[in-house]
Every structure is written in C-alpha cells, then in structure tokens.
Design an enzyme around this catalytic site. Sequence first.
Site, PDB file in Angstrom:
ATOM      1  N   SER A  14       0.693  -1.126  -0.150  1.00  0.00           N
ATOM      2  CA  SER A  14       0.049   0.045  -0.028  1.00  0.00           C
ATOM      3  C   SER A  14       0.843   1.250  -0.074  1.00  0.00           C
ATOM      4  CB  SER A  14      -1.054  -0.187   1.167  1.00  0.00           C
ATOM      5  OG  SER A  14      -1.917   0.994   1.134  1.00  0.00           O
ATOM      6  N   HIS A  41      -2.226  -1.014  -3.888  1.00  0.00           N
ATOM      7  CA  HIS A  41      -3.518  -0.135  -3.725  1.00  0.00           C
ATOM      8  C   HIS A  41      -3.274   1.009  -4.948  1.00  0.00           C
ATOM      9  CE1 HIS A  41      -4.577  -1.492   0.483  1.00  0.00           C
ATOM     10  NE2 HIS A  41      -5.063  -2.345  -0.118  1.00  0.00           N
ATOM     11  N   ASP A 133      -5.346  -3.955   5.545  1.00  0.00           N
ATOM     12  CA  ASP A 133      -5.637  -4.849   4.492  1.00  0.00           C
ATOM     13  C   ASP A 133      -4.690  -5.629   4.223  1.00  0.00           C
ATOM     14  OD1 ASP A 133      -6.884  -5.728   2.288  1.00  0.00           O
ATOM     15  OD2 ASP A 133      -5.882  -4.158   0.781  1.00  0.00           O
TER      16      ASP A 133
END
Length: 321
Positions: A14, A41, A133
């Site tokens: 991310s 992401h 996540d």
Amino acid sequence: MRRLPRDLIVVGASAGGVEALRDLVAGLPAGLPACVLVVLHLPAGGTSALPAILDRAGPLPVRSATDGEPLEHGAIHVAPPNHHLLVVDGRLALSHGPTENGRRPAIDALFRSAAIVAGPRVTGVLLSGVLDDGIAGLRSIAGRGGKVVVQDPDEALYPGMPRQAMAAVEVDHVLPVGAMGTILDKLCREEVEPNGAPEPTLLLRLENTIATTDLSAPFGHEPEASGQGAGLTCPDCDDALVEMALGSRYQCRGGHAWAAETLLNAQGLAWERGSTRFASRYELHAQEALEAATLPRAPLDLADRRTPEGMSSDADRSAPG
C-alpha cells in the site's frame, strides 16, 4: 501422494509500496520457479504504470494481469486498477466484485483466493502500508499451510501493515525487502504435500465467492446467516454491517468487506472520538490515496533521470495521457 513445489508467491503493498516492490523485484533471480502476483492499492480510474516501473527493476518480465491467463513460472503479474486479482481454478481472474476495505484491487482478496486454490504451495508477502488490508489474507494463507513473509517494519516507509501482520499472524520471516529474494527463491524450491492442509472454512469460501462475483451479475448475499449485526453502517453503501469475525471483520449485504481499523478510519470516527492515535492513521490513509494517485507520474520521473534527451522510453508510452 505426489509432492508439489511451493510455487505461488502473492505480494501486497500500500503506501510506500512502489519503492518496496521495486526493491523486491530487483532481488528476484531470473528463472524463478514460481509465479508472482502483485496487488498495490491504486485509484480506480485510468491505467497503471506500475508494470513498466517493475519491469525495469529486475530480470523477471512484469505485465498487467489479464483474465484467464495461466499461472506462469518466472513471471510477475500486476493487478490492474479497479479489478480484484484472484486465482481461480489455477488461472488468473479479474473481478469487478465488491470492494474490500474500500479497495479494488484488495490485498485480502488475492491472498484468500490463492490460499483456497493452492494451500501450502503459497507464500504471502506483505510490504509497506497503513491500516490492515492483507492481514485477514495472511491468516488464510497461514491457516492453509502456506508461508508468511513480512517486510521489517523498521525499514518500511509505512510500517502499519507489517506491524499488524506480526501481531495477528504467525510470521515465518521478517526481513528487509532486499533480503527477500534469496528467501523466496529458497521457499519456492521446497516441495509440500498439497492435501496436507486444513480445508478452507465456510466463511473463507463465502468471501472468496463474493469477490469473484461481478457487480453486474445477480447477487444475493445474506451476511446475517454467518454473523450478527454490528450496529454500524457500510461506508460504501450505507447498508447495515454484520460482524463476520469477532471484532475484526465486517460485511454488508452488498458484499463490501471491512477490517476493523480500516472501517474505523473510513467512517471518520477518529475525529468524533478525538483520538490522536486514530486521527493520525486517518491522515496516513489520506496520504496513501495521494501517493497512489501520483503513481502514473513515477515512470516519467524515472525516464527523466535514465533516458538520454530526445529518446522515448517504454514508461513514457505506458503513462496515461
């Protein structure tokens, strides 16, 4: 029973992930006997220049994943924007299923699908990022007998995801990214018993089915059958959320899934509670979105430094206009 190689590597990143992925790819050897799948992401619109960035970073070919492509040793496949990258029946699958943690592609979706299909043949790698996540996905991999590798939080630009992984999952290796190539090469040459892992749970299969369902298809999901009302609403659609896993996993009837801390940030409860700790994480989430939004410009910056004046580069051509 025939033993099989541990030949599927799934990677999630991310905020701060571009640098970490570039260093990881640089350390992977040519001819790696494994397929490597990557989720970073990204904002939903446009195209991603990440494959071009990573293709220049190391000896393995890197390309954007396409639906139905077979798993290929010695190659890296990157999730395109606005699609979950999944493993289905031994092939790559791209899905426009419900977002998870407000993301599509989502790290959890990739990790979970790989764990279901390949079990102990999977190695999950979690790199720099904020919030949580990928944590549920790593649990899935570990629970099916796979290996878990996490970036050393002291090295990560954003250590939140690696630290959460270390707190929530039994991690096999915590390493600087530059040292991962050697370990991953060694792990993928090990042979494992493919049927020796516990069967996927019903909840794991349910969430995987939801992720593979395109939003344009008929969708009948009743999370109440698998959990109890959480007294919260989904930030994506305002539907009621059900607590699927005690204190850590929530889902609505639209299939949107949330981990606890990401849900908290998405709802903006940090500000209502006046918590400095959670407010700081909310700001990091915003920074992550800003970094992802500027990603397509990165190859142009690299090209300015690496390409002689007057010559074009593959990165120039890959960047959206």
